[in-house]
Motif scaffolding. Structure first.
Motif, PDB file in Angstrom:
ATOM      1  N   UNK A 113       0.782  -1.213  -0.020  1.00  0.00           N
ATOM      2  CA  UNK A 113      -0.116   0.426  -0.143  1.00  0.00           C
ATOM      3  C   UNK A 113       0.691   1.450   0.542  1.00  0.00           C
ATOM      4  N   UNK A 114       0.891   1.935  -0.966  1.00  0.00           N
ATOM      5  CA  UNK A 114       1.113   3.085  -1.141  1.00  0.00           C
ATOM      6  C   UNK A 114       0.745   4.230  -0.531  1.00  0.00           C
ATOM      7  N   UNK A 115       0.539   5.021   0.384  1.00  0.00           N
ATOM      8  CA  UNK A 115      -0.450   5.841   1.165  1.00  0.00           C
ATOM      9  C   UNK A 115      -0.683   7.266   1.176  1.00  0.00           C
ATOM     10  N   UNK A 116      -1.341   7.838   1.148  1.00  0.00           N
ATOM     11  CA  UNK A 116      -2.120   8.645   0.524  1.00  0.00           C
ATOM     12  C   UNK A 116      -1.091   9.778   0.944  1.00  0.00           C
ATOM     13  N   UNK A 154      12.807   9.656   7.228  1.00  0.00           N
ATOM     14  CA  UNK A 154      12.121   9.085   6.362  1.00  0.00           C
ATOM     15  C   UNK A 154      10.692  10.436   6.457  1.00  0.00           C
ATOM     16  N   UNK A 155      10.597  10.642   5.317  1.00  0.00           N
ATOM     17  CA  UNK A 155       9.615  12.020   5.238  1.00  0.00           C
ATOM     18  C   UNK A 155       9.444  12.726   5.723  1.00  0.00           C
ATOM     19  N   UNK A 156      10.413  12.810   6.648  1.00  0.00           N
ATOM     20  CA  UNK A 156      10.589  14.676   7.167  1.00  0.00           C
ATOM     21  C   UNK A 156      10.981  15.886   6.857  1.00  0.00           C
ATOM     22  N   UNK A 157      10.136  16.796   6.318  1.00  0.00           N
ATOM     23  CA  UNK A 157      10.451  18.247   6.024  1.00  0.00           C
ATOM     24  C   UNK A 157       9.996  17.329   4.024  1.00  0.00           C
ATOM     25  N   UNK A 158       9.849  16.550   4.150  1.00  0.00           N
ATOM     26  CA  UNK A 158       9.778  15.847   2.176  1.00  0.00           C
ATOM     27  C   UNK A 158       8.715  16.952   1.709  1.00  0.00           C
ATOM     28  N   UNK A 159       8.970  17.446   0.340  1.00  0.00           N
ATOM     29  CA  UNK A 159       7.423  17.691  -0.400  1.00  0.00           C
ATOM     30  C   UNK A 159       6.556  16.676  -0.820  1.00  0.00           C
ATOM     31  N   UNK A 160       5.435  17.757  -1.063  1.00  0.00           N
ATOM     32  CA  UNK A 160       4.429  16.262  -1.510  1.00  0.00           C
ATOM     33  C   UNK A 160       4.578  15.387  -2.687  1.00  0.00           C
ATOM     34  N   UNK A 161       5.843  16.112  -3.003  1.00  0.00           N
ATOM     35  CA  UNK A 161       6.394  15.141  -4.818  1.00  0.00           C
ATOM     36  C   UNK A 161       6.755  14.327  -4.080  1.00  0.00           C
ATOM     37  N   UNK A 162       7.774  14.776  -3.127  1.00  0.00           N
ATOM     38  CA  UNK A 162       9.215  14.458  -2.614  1.00  0.00           C
ATOM     39  C   UNK A 162       8.707  12.207  -1.889  1.00  0.00           C
ATOM     40  N   UNK A 163       7.741  12.253  -1.303  1.00  0.00           N
ATOM     41  CA  UNK A 163       6.852  11.535  -0.924  1.00  0.00           C
ATOM     42  C   UNK A 163       5.951  11.010  -1.400  1.00  0.00           C
ATOM     43  N   UNK A 164       5.643  10.933  -2.813  1.00  0.00           N
ATOM     44  CA  UNK A 164       5.004  10.380  -3.382  1.00  0.00           C
ATOM     45  C   UNK A 164       6.073   9.613  -4.757  1.00  0.00           C
ATOM     46  N   UNK A 165       7.388   9.954  -4.301  1.00  0.00           N
ATOM     47  CA  UNK A 165       8.538   9.266  -5.078  1.00  0.00           C
ATOM     48  C   UNK A 165       9.302   8.325  -4.184  1.00  0.00           C
ATOM     49  N   UNK A 166       8.955   8.364  -2.932  1.00  0.00           N
ATOM     50  CA  UNK A 166       9.479   7.550  -2.069  1.00  0.00           C
ATOM     51  C   UNK A 166       8.696   6.483  -2.156  1.00  0.00           C
ATOM     52  N   UNK A 167       7.331   6.474  -2.035  1.00  0.00           N
ATOM     53  CA  UNK A 167       6.580   5.574  -2.215  1.00  0.00           C
ATOM     54  C   UNK A 167       6.037   4.623  -3.200  1.00  0.00           C
ATOM     55  N   UNK A 168       7.221   5.539  -4.190  1.00  0.00           N
ATOM     56  CA  UNK A 168       7.681   4.579  -5.898  1.00  0.00           C
ATOM     57  C   UNK A 168       8.244   4.032  -5.986  1.00  0.00           C
ATOM     58  N   UNK A 169       9.166   3.973  -4.405  1.00  0.00           N
ATOM     59  CA  UNK A 169      10.624   3.898  -4.581  1.00  0.00           C
ATOM     60  C   UNK A 169      10.466   2.332  -3.851  1.00  0.00           C
ATOM     61  N   UNK A 170       9.343   1.968  -2.486  1.00  0.00           N
ATOM     62  CA  UNK A 170       9.814   1.072  -2.495  1.00  0.00           C
ATOM     63  C   UNK A 170       8.861   0.100  -2.853  1.00  0.00           C
TER      64      UNK A 170
END
Length: 255
Positions: free
Chosen positions: A89-92, A145-161
């Protein structure tokens, strides 16, 4: 080949008083290897509840129905067992975890899913290649992990996982929200790389068809009031872009 089967699923959210407020009211859905399904619907229609019920979020309780993966009872599995079985699951809204680096988190996740820790050299190579494919700077791996990430960075990290864990069935909850056009293209390319393997399946949850123009679904399901109101192909998503959910909401109100 894998199949996720959802039958007559009723589920809801537990409130502060311990009461379960029903959100899903009888969902039937089958997702098989090689398929991409898109779930669309207005706010509050039950899209995210479905994702969390499949993943095993503790605040979301199934009150009726079944979820099976390759014949195995998903509802009887713990959250980590579901991940090991091949669900992702890639979370919103990904949570921040101060003090845990992206690199350490990903290596721990891979170890949990594969059952053994990857060799550091092998993991570093896999991580570097996956980050390069998502146009991520190498310094990203050392950030919390996700600390200070932009919205785009968080979503790229989900796809990285997604790229590193390689699940059987991936559920992406509004992965396109908050992305500019360049980030959307990069994220979509990562999703399409995942889809290249015919043994995998994808369930996309989204409000808008813009993601679906980059990641073409085989099936589109419209959620209204906790049920699937209509099913079709990409033409259904295009209709929603033009006309919105009004006719589905009216039909739901009359039943």
């Amino acid at each position: 080949m894998s199949t996720l089967e959802i039958r007559d699923l009723h589920a809801g959210v537990t409130d502060a008083a311990g009461e379960t407020l029903e959100v899903l009211r009888g969902v039937d859905l089958t997702v098989s290897s090689g398929q991409t399904h898109a779930i669309m619907g207005p706010n509050g229609s039950g899209k995210t509840t479905l994702a969390y019920a499949i993943a095993g979020h503790p605040k979301y309780h199934v009150t009726q129905g079944s979820i099976t993966l390759d014949g195995e009872d998903v509802l009887a599995m713990s959250v980590d067992a579901r991940a090991r079985a091949g669900l992702f699951l890639a979370m919103q809204y990904p949570v921040e975890v101060p003090g845990v680096s992206v690199s350490n988190f990903l290596r721990t996740a891979i170890t949990a899913v594969r059952g053994e820790a990857p060799k550091l050299r092998t993991f570093s190579k896999e991580l570097r290649e996956a980050m390069d494919s998502l146009a991520m700077d190498s310094s990203f791996a050392q950030r919390n992990l996700n600390e200070g990430f932009s919205g785009g960075e968080k979503k790229r990290h989900e796809i990285l996982q997604l790229e590193l864990l390689q699940p059987k069935i991936a559920i992406l909850d509004e992965t396109d929200s908050g992305l500019d056009i360049d980030a959307l293209r990069v994220v979509s390319a990562g999703i399409n790389r995942f889809r290249e393997d015919p043994s995998r399946a994808l369930l996309l949850i989204t409000h808008y068809p813009r993601l679906l123009r980059y990641v073409q679904p085989d099936f589109v399901h419209v959620f209204v009031a906790g049920r699937i109101a209509e099913e079709g192909g990409m033409e259904l998503a295009e209709e929603l872009e033009t006309s919105g959910y009004e006719r589905f909401l009216k039909a739901g109100a009359s039943t």
